[in-house]
Enzyme design. Structure first.
Site, mmCIF file in Angstrom:
data_model
loop_
_atom_site.group_PDB
_atom_site.id
_atom_site.type_symbol
_atom_site.label_atom_id
_atom_site.label_comp_id
_atom_site.label_asym_id
_atom_site.label_seq_id
_atom_site.Cartn_x
_atom_site.Cartn_y
_atom_site.Cartn_z
ATOM 1 N N CYS A 49 0.822 -1.210 0.000
ATOM 2 C CA CYS A 49 0.000 0.000 0.000
ATOM 3 C C CYS A 49 0.856 1.259 0.000
ATOM 4 O O CYS A 49 0.439 2.295 -0.522
ATOM 5 C CB CYS A 49 -0.900 0.014 1.236
ATOM 6 S SG CYS A 49 -2.201 -1.218 1.216
ATOM 7 N N HIS A 100 18.664 -0.431 3.151
ATOM 8 C CA HIS A 100 17.272 -0.038 2.950
ATOM 9 C C HIS A 100 16.336 -1.226 3.123
ATOM 10 O O HIS A 100 15.317 -1.124 3.823
ATOM 11 C CB HIS A 100 17.093 0.575 1.566
ATOM 12 C CG HIS A 100 15.674 0.961 1.282
ATOM 13 N ND1 HIS A 100 15.029 1.985 1.949
ATOM 14 C CD2 HIS A 100 14.756 0.433 0.421
ATOM 15 C CE1 HIS A 100 13.790 2.081 1.512
ATOM 16 N NE2 HIS A 100 13.598 1.158 0.582
#
Length: 327
Positions: A49, A100
């Site tokens: 999302c 990351h």
């Protein structure tokens, strides 16, 4: 270390752009295979999302494609101009890319720091890439270490205490509008993982009724049975919207479910009653124009940022330790 991670997230782009380049599961897997074939490398696509990220790796040899080429790739898949995406895409190479992914898996880069869903989404991403043959030794090792890092962060810090997922934050919004729920009807649209997580929080509110609808009647019935709710046929969605005080929409539909034109008759039959629509689907299920700020309030995933900041304040003391584990 020949790794490149190129992505877009809630930190760099609005929900409008993110929903345009979101992948369904079949398209995600197809894209992973196409990336690997086109550039002769390992590849995996993470699509949630709040982010879309491409991970490409090659043990050695020629360099991997840069952010401009990958912007063109995304543009081809979604019919979006690369120039519209380029300012929002972030490129990370080598150790920066590793760091990351570790931070993503450990939910340090989530809308709600400490939420538990992202680790499972990372797992699904790399397992799916392995199933289509685009994930090899390099990305397998990267994924395994990311999972170990995420587990250490959860168990060795308090960053997940008072666990707050996107779905529970949505319910917090509802609490700000209504002070009691004994006379309220809640409608949940969609019966996937997000819908089920939301229902767990909804039950704690002790509403008068919970209605559940889904394109698949069997899924709607299963979820309704779990929460003591009532399954509503998909064809009766408009009637359910008339009855509902609170709507939580969590479908995976590739296109808008309720347009402003469709909602207009619903609004007219609600006799001025307040409706709170929490549209946490990406792409969005409800036309934002439905929001009138008087009787109808539509919130999307970007609107959760305010509550996210409150949650961060409670968890901030644990972030330093979590970042040390990532390091």
């Amino acid at each position: 270390m020949n790794l490149v991670a190129v992505g877009i997230s809630f930190r760099s782009a609005s929900v409008d752009l993110r929903e345009k380049i979101a992948f369904t599961e079949p398209r995600r897997d197809q894209a992973s295979g196409d990336l690997a074939s086109r550039y002769g490398c390992e590849a995996a696509v993470l699509s949630t999302c709040n982010r879309v990220e491409l991970y490409l790796a090659r043990p050695g040899g020629e360099s991997l494609p840069d952010v401009n080429l990958l912007a063109e790739f995304l543009g081809e898949y979604h019919g979006v101009l690369p120039a519209d995406m380029r300012p929002h895409l972030i490129e990370r190479r080598g150790a920066d890319g590793v760091r990351h992914l570790f931070r993503v898996a450990a939910s340090l880069d989530s809308l709600i720091v400490g939420e538990g869903q992202i680790a499972g989404q990372v797992k699904t991403t790399f397992e799916a890439a392995r199933a289509v043959g685009s994930c090899g030794p390099f990305l397998n090792a990267l994924y395994q270490h990311a999972q170990k890092t995420a587990k250490r962060v959860r168990t060795e810090t308090g960053i997940s205490k008072g666990h707050v997922s996107v779905s529970s934050v949505a319910v917090d919004y509802v609490r700000q509008v209504f002070d009691h729920f004994g006379d309220k009807t809640i409608l949940v649209i969609g019966a996937g993982k997000m819908g089920r997580l939301t229902l767990k929080h909804l039950q704690e509110l002790k509403p008068k009724r919970i209605l559940v609808t889904n394109r698949s009647p069997e899924k709607a019935q299963d979820v309704a049975a779990e929460c003591g709710g009532v399954a509503v046929p998909w064809e009766s969605l408009d009637d359910a919207l008339i009855q509902a005080d609170i709507v939580l929409s969590t479908t995976g539909a590739p296109e808008q479910v309720v347009s402003e034109k469709r909602y207009a008759p619903v609004r007219g039959k609600r006799s001025g009653r307040t409706a709170v629509i929490l549209d946490i689907a990406v792409p969005r299920d409800f036309d934002p124009a439905i929001h009138d700020g008087e009787t109808t309030f539509v919130f999307n995933s970007d609107d959760l940022k305010g509550i996210r900041e409150q949650t961060l304040a409670r968890r901030r003391t644990h972030i330093e330790r979590a970042e040390a584990i990532v390091d």
